[in-house]
Design a protein around this motif. Structure first.
Motif, PDB file in Angstrom:
ATOM      1  N   GLY A   1       0.809  -1.214   0.000  1.00  0.00           N
ATOM      2  CA  GLY A   1       0.000   0.000   0.000  1.00  0.00           C
ATOM      3  C   GLY A   1       0.835   1.253   0.000  1.00  0.00           C
ATOM      4  O   GLY A   1       0.528   2.226   0.686  1.00  0.00           O
ATOM      5  N   GLU A   2       1.924   1.218  -0.778  1.00  0.00           N
ATOM      6  CA  GLU A   2       2.759   2.419  -0.877  1.00  0.00           C
ATOM      7  C   GLU A   2       1.891   3.582  -1.341  1.00  0.00           C
ATOM      8  O   GLU A   2       1.072   3.436  -2.258  1.00  0.00           O
ATOM      9  N   LYS A   3       2.101   4.724  -0.757  1.00  0.00           N
ATOM     10  CA  LYS A   3       1.282   5.896  -1.104  1.00  0.00           C
ATOM     11  C   LYS A   3       1.874   6.587  -2.334  1.00  0.00           C
ATOM     12  O   LYS A   3       2.380   7.701  -2.272  1.00  0.00           O
ATOM     13  N   ILE A   4       1.828   5.841  -3.445  1.00  0.00           N
ATOM     14  CA  ILE A   4       2.332   6.350  -4.718  1.00  0.00           C
ATOM     15  C   ILE A   4       1.258   6.134  -5.788  1.00  0.00           C
ATOM     16  O   ILE A   4       0.319   5.364  -5.575  1.00  0.00           O
ATOM     17  N   SER A   5       1.405   6.839  -6.916  1.00  0.00           N
ATOM     18  CA  SER A   5       0.475   6.679  -8.035  1.00  0.00           C
ATOM     19  C   SER A   5       1.259   6.175  -9.242  1.00  0.00           C
ATOM     20  O   SER A   5       2.291   6.741  -9.575  1.00  0.00           O
ATOM     21  N   VAL A   6       0.740   5.115  -9.845  1.00  0.00           N
ATOM     22  CA  VAL A   6       1.457   4.496 -10.964  1.00  0.00           C
ATOM     23  C   VAL A   6       0.619   4.611 -12.232  1.00  0.00           C
ATOM     24  O   VAL A   6      -0.575   4.310 -12.223  1.00  0.00           O
ATOM     25  N   VAL A   7       1.251   5.049 -13.308  1.00  0.00           N
ATOM     26  CA  VAL A   7       0.621   5.033 -14.622  1.00  0.00           C
ATOM     27  C   VAL A   7       1.288   3.917 -15.422  1.00  0.00           C
ATOM     28  O   VAL A   7       2.514   3.895 -15.559  1.00  0.00           O
ATOM     29  N   PHE A   8       0.459   2.990 -15.879  1.00  0.00           N
ATOM     30  CA  PHE A   8       0.959   1.777 -16.532  1.00  0.00           C
ATOM     31  C   PHE A   8       0.512   1.789 -17.987  1.00  0.00           C
ATOM     32  O   PHE A   8      -0.683   1.703 -18.271  1.00  0.00           O
ATOM     33  N   ILE A   9       1.464   1.908 -18.892  1.00  0.00           N
ATOM     34  CA  ILE A   9       1.165   1.954 -20.322  1.00  0.00           C
ATOM     35  C   ILE A   9       1.313   0.549 -20.897  1.00  0.00           C
ATOM     36  O   ILE A   9       2.415  -0.001 -20.944  1.00  0.00           O
ATOM     37  N   ASN A  10       0.175  -0.024 -21.303  1.00  0.00           N
ATOM     38  CA  ASN A  10       0.173  -1.388 -21.832  1.00  0.00           C
ATOM     39  C   ASN A  10      -0.091  -1.345 -23.330  1.00  0.00           C
ATOM     40  O   ASN A  10      -1.220  -1.108 -23.753  1.00  0.00           O
ATOM     41  N   ASN A  11       0.964  -1.574 -24.115  1.00  0.00           N
ATOM     42  CA  ASN A  11       0.761  -1.615 -25.571  1.00  0.00           C
ATOM     43  C   ASN A  11       1.175  -2.960 -26.163  1.00  0.00           C
ATOM     44  O   ASN A  11       1.472  -3.067 -27.339  1.00  0.00           O
ATOM     45  N   THR A  12       1.237  -3.961 -25.318  1.00  0.00           N
ATOM     46  CA  THR A  12       1.458  -5.360 -25.727  1.00  0.00           C
ATOM     47  C   THR A  12       2.761  -5.568 -26.494  1.00  0.00           C
ATOM     48  O   THR A  12       2.902  -6.559 -27.192  1.00  0.00           O
ATOM     49  N   THR A  13       3.702  -4.655 -26.304  1.00  0.00           N
ATOM     50  CA  THR A  13       4.928  -4.826 -27.088  1.00  0.00           C
ATOM     51  C   THR A  13       6.119  -4.099 -26.449  1.00  0.00           C
ATOM     52  O   THR A  13       5.925  -3.159 -25.686  1.00  0.00           O
ATOM     53  N   TYR A  14       7.322  -4.587 -26.723  1.00  0.00           N
ATOM     54  CA  TYR A  14       8.526  -3.845 -26.363  1.00  0.00           C
ATOM     55  C   TYR A  14       8.815  -2.895 -27.498  1.00  0.00           C
ATOM     56  O   TYR A  14       9.320  -3.312 -28.549  1.00  0.00           O
ATOM     57  N   GLY A  15       8.456  -1.625 -27.316  1.00  0.00           N
ATOM     58  CA  GLY A  15       8.611  -0.667 -28.401  1.00  0.00           C
ATOM     59  C   GLY A  15      10.047  -0.266 -28.638  1.00  0.00           C
ATOM     60  O   GLY A  15      10.575  -0.379 -29.746  1.00  0.00           O
ATOM     61  N   MET A  16      10.723   0.177 -27.575  1.00  0.00           N
ATOM     62  CA  MET A  16      12.042   0.770 -27.741  1.00  0.00           C
ATOM     63  C   MET A  16      13.052  -0.216 -28.321  1.00  0.00           C
ATOM     64  O   MET A  16      13.907   0.142 -29.117  1.00  0.00           O
ATOM     65  N   THR A  17      12.945  -1.480 -27.907  1.00  0.00           N
ATOM     66  CA  THR A  17      13.956  -2.450 -28.327  1.00  0.00           C
ATOM     67  C   THR A  17      13.631  -3.094 -29.664  1.00  0.00           C
ATOM     68  O   THR A  17      14.410  -3.892 -30.166  1.00  0.00           O
ATOM     69  N   GLY A  18      12.448  -2.808 -30.214  1.00  0.00           N
ATOM     70  CA  GLY A  18      12.210  -3.283 -31.572  1.00  0.00           C
ATOM     71  C   GLY A  18      11.012  -4.199 -31.773  1.00  0.00           C
ATOM     72  O   GLY A  18      10.991  -5.014 -32.697  1.00  0.00           O
ATOM     73  N   GLY A  19      10.013  -4.099 -30.914  1.00  0.00           N
ATOM     74  CA  GLY A  19       8.768  -4.825 -31.160  1.00  0.00           C
ATOM     75  C   GLY A  19       8.782  -6.289 -30.778  1.00  0.00           C
ATOM     76  O   GLY A  19       8.095  -7.122 -31.380  1.00  0.00           O
ATOM     77  N   GLN A  20       9.549  -6.604 -29.719  1.00  0.00           N
ATOM     78  CA  GLN A  20       9.568  -7.994 -29.268  1.00  0.00           C
ATOM     79  C   GLN A  20       8.290  -8.347 -28.492  1.00  0.00           C
ATOM     80  O   GLN A  20       7.524  -7.478 -28.095  1.00  0.00           O
TER      81      GLN A  20
END
Lengths: 357, 244, 181
Positions: B112-131
């Motif tokens: 229950g850490e008092k932090i806010s997380v934004v989770f971007i789910n695009n089903t892919t590793y974008g930066m490394t090349g679409g794995q």
């Protein structure tokens, strides 16, 4: 006398951390360092500080990364396999130029090894166990008193040189009970930390980062780190000597091994064998110059370690061929006894004392 | 003349380097707008991931930490624990949060850490090349699953929001997508809710944003939005999973 | 006080091996001596091997471990068998004869027989066998004063066990009686 207390090295680390104004401790259970997170879990909140058991060593070191980013004094502790897991974080902390303290109560290895005392993490600690060109200032206590004394020093060094500082112990130093004086003769320096992330207010945003896409910038960062290491090598070399002046052969040993060797020196001298002990207290920076000076007396050296021979490489580099450098080691959690070392010395003594014969 | 649209103060004068049509840009702006609206920029420490959003520290006009891959929740924990009065968010992609950093996100949520997380789910590793990512759909192609994800070989996508919703501590967990005007409004509201919860002293909040990767999906931005609606939302249903 | 005393205390986990070692160490501390206590556990939390070494000296102590102690205090047969051969020639071996046979083969050592469990059972607290052995050892070898041991009980025992201090004092005395005869 009144302040003398009997405690374990691991416990003294905790009181030393409090004396060194540690703000936050993040740990994970592993034998033989469990006394540290256990004692910290009451000591830190009692003193108004943060103590949190992480889900892994990996998380613990990254919590240290976060807390240290804010300019707070943060630390973690673990034992050999756990320290291996922290290496990624240590590399990032070094690259991001964050001060923190990492205590390693070494055990037998490699692998899961065992929970007895080892000194086989020398390479990992002193040569930079993670990726990249970085160094970790490393202090090696040989008594419970030094466990206490070195913690405030470690935090100060971390702040001054803006990097991780390691306290390299072993299961014996961590688990043995000895008298310690919980004095407060420390001069703690509060250095300004204008780089810390604390919320912006009246300044531009601060960024704690270890990513530099431009290779020239990355090289500059590396050179800045190296310049700091050169400063540390100039100013922070620490060592202790015992009967070195007239010795024919000088042991080089740290931590528990040095304790054993001190006994060997006394035993040998009772038999007329002139041994001495040189104890590096800072393993990085290594006291190479002093060792080079000692070679001028014509003595030979014997590195004694609870490993198959790691620090001995730095001894050889320091001696640079000027004297013979021998090695005696036990490993896998075995602690050498004074008598076995003395027996070995007697076997090699004549050769070593007269290398030309 | 009345100004109706401008750069949020929480965004720096820097150009995003994201591919055209990438949802990261939209969500960055929403995070910045929300910081402006709540007037927290000067007390915020943001933690950014390894992945396409790795340069987020160049865009956000608040104090920033660049974390190691997957460790953002642990880093954010370290910050929030020593500076409990500051505002701390973490921003992570699916490789970062749902693969290499699964332990960190689960335990930050469980504590229950008092932090806010934004989770971007695009089903892919974008930066490394679409794995292939932990959230890659069954049959979806990637550079390490060229014939499509085979569940016999690599299993099924992980539903992080549902998984974290089984925990007692989190105060808010929602899955949204900004593929429509209504979705945009909902996404912004969810981010604001996650931030407000932290300001109210509530425990862990996370907003999972179903996102696109037009480049590696080999689609136009519009096609990619349609693909999210048609293929991702059946596997990753939108909704609020925890709100307390 | 002797110049240097190395004693190894061995038994099974649960016999109070560590606590009598710590008691001895604490007594040495309050008498102003240098002292090191070092434990060695098996991986089991209960019933495994328990071993500790206490070194007391008027000089600075080098090695915190010893492979050849001056004195052995053995609480059980298997541990006695393991460690009796390591005692220095001319050393002293204290045997808990309630649970172990004296090692006659060490005729170069002084062997002190203390039926510690029997004595402790007479005191209606078999758990104090460790204190009986310690009392016997301290009375004969005098590394510290018996009073210093007693004064250390409240420091070494956890607070919830302070109600057992009187019975422990009695057990220390009973052990001392055996070796003072």
């Amino acid at each position: 006398m009144t302040n003398r207390k009997l405690m374990k090295g691991n416990e003294a680390i905790c009181y030393g951390a409090i004396a060194g104004r540690c703000d936050a401790f993040f740990g994970y259970p592993i034998t033989p360092q469990n006394e540290i997170p256990e004692l910290m879990s009451t000591l830190m909140p009692d003193n108004g500080h943060v103590c949190l058991q992480a889900e892994s060593e990996v998380s613990a070191i990254n919590m240290v990364y976060g807390a240290a980013s804010t300019g707070k004094r943060a630390m973690t502790s673990s034992s050999s396999p756990g320290i291996s897991l922290k290496q990624e974080g240590i590399s990032y902390i070094a690259a991001a130029e964050l001060p923190c303290v990492i205590v390693n109560v070494q055990r037998g290895g490699p692998g899961l090894g065992n929970t007895q005392a080892g000194q086989a993490d020398y390479f990992q600690t002193v040569k930079g166990g993670g990726h990249g060109d970085y160094k970790v200032i490393t202090l090696a206590p040989w008594s419970v008193q030094e466990c206490y004394d070195f913690m405030p020093l470690a935090f100060d060094l971390a702040d001054e040189y803006r990097g991780p500082v390691a306290i390299l112990m072993d299961a014996i130093i961590g688990q043995m009970l000895e008298a310690v004086e919980l004095h407060d003769n420390f001069e703690i320096v509060d250095r300004p930390k204008p780089w810390a992330v604390t919320g912006m207010r009246e300044r531009d945003h601060n960024v704690v980062n270890s990513l530099w896409i431009d290779v020239n910038v990355m090289e500059e960062v590396n050179l800045r780190l190296q310049a700091r290491y050169r400063e540390a090598e100039k100013n922070e070399v620490r060592y202790a000597e015992y009967k070195v002046e007239d010795a024919d052969m000088v042991f080089v040993a740290y931590g528990c091994s040095a304790r054993v060797c001190r006994t060997v020196v006394d035993l040998a001298r009772e038999e007329g064998i002139k041994l001495g002990l040189f104890r590096p207290v800072s393993l990085y920076p290594f006291p190479s110059n002093r060792i080079a000076q000692i070679t001028k007396s014509g003595c030979s050296f014997m590195a004694v370690e609870m490993s198959c021979g790691q620090m001995v490489e730095d001894v050889r580099l320091a001696v640079n061929g000027a004297s013979e450098v021998l090695f005696y080691g036990r490993t896998g959690g075995v602690v050498p006894t004074p008598t076995e070392i003395l027996d070995y010395v007697k076997q090699v003594y004549d050769i070593a004392a007269n290398p030309t014969s | 003349m009345k100004k109706v649209f401008e750069r949020p103060k929480s965004l720096r004068q820097a150009e995003f380097t994201y591919c055209p049509g990438c949802i990261h840009s939209i969500i960055h702006r929403m995070v910045a707008e929300t910081m402006d609206e709540l007037d927290i920029t000067n007390r915020t420490i943001g933690v950014c991931p390894v992945g396409c959003a790795v340069f987020m520290y160049e865009y956000m006009n608040c104090d920033m930490i660049e974390a190691a891959h997957g460790r953002a929740p642990a880093v954010a924990t370290g910050v929030k624990r020593v500076l409990p009065d500051k505002f701390v968010w973490a921003y992570q992609g699916d490789g970062d949060l749902a693969s290499i950093g699964t332990a960190e996100i689960i335990h930050a949520a469980a504590r229950g850490e008092k932090i806010s997380v934004v989770f971007i789910n695009n089903t892919t590793y974008g930066m490394t090349g679409g794995q292939m990512a932990p959230t890659t759909l069954v049959g979806q192609r990637g550079s390490t699953c060229p014939a499509g994800r085979d569940p016999e070989h690599t299993g099924y996508p992980i539903r992080v929001s549902e998984m974290l919703a089984t925990l007692d501590a989190p105060s808010y967990i929602a899955r949204v997508t900004p593929t429509s005007p209504a979705g945009l409004v909902k996404t912004k509201k969810a981010i604001k809710r996650a931030f407000e919860n932290q300001l109210a002293g509530k425990a862990f909040s996370m907003v999972e944003v179903l996102s696109n990767c037009p480049t590696h999906w080999r689609m136009t931005p519009i096609e990619s939005f349609k693909w999210i609606d048609e293929n991702m939302t059946p596997v990753f249903p939108l909704g609020v999973f925890v709100d307390r | 006080m002797l110049k240097r005393q190395e004693v190894k205390i061995v038994g099974m986990g649960g016999q109070g091996i560590m606590v009598i070692g710590q008691l001895l160490a604490h007594a040495a501390l309050i008498e102003g001596a240098n002292v090191v206590w070092f434990p060695c556990y098996g991986p089991e939390t209960r019933g495994g091997l328990a071993e500790c070494t206490v070194i007391i000296s008027s000089d600075e102590i080098g090695s915190p471990v010893t492979s050849t102690p001056d004195t052995l205090i053995a609480m059980t047969q298997p541990l006695l068998d393991k460690f009796a051969p390591t005692v220095k020639p001319g050393g002293v071996i204290f045997v808990n004869t309630s649970l172990a046979q004296p090692p006659k083969y060490r005729d170069d050592c002084k062997i002190v027989e203390i039926p510690a469990n029997d004595i402790a059972t007479e005191l209606s607290n078999p758990k104090t066998a460790n204190m009986v052995m310690l009392g016997g050892y301290v009375e004969l070898m005098k590394p510290v004063k018996l009073e210093s041991l007693k004064a250390s009980l409240k420091e070494v025992l956890p607070e919830h066990n302070h109600r057992f201090i009187p019975i422990n004092n009695t057990a220390l005395d009973k052990g001392a009686e055996v070796t003072s005869r």
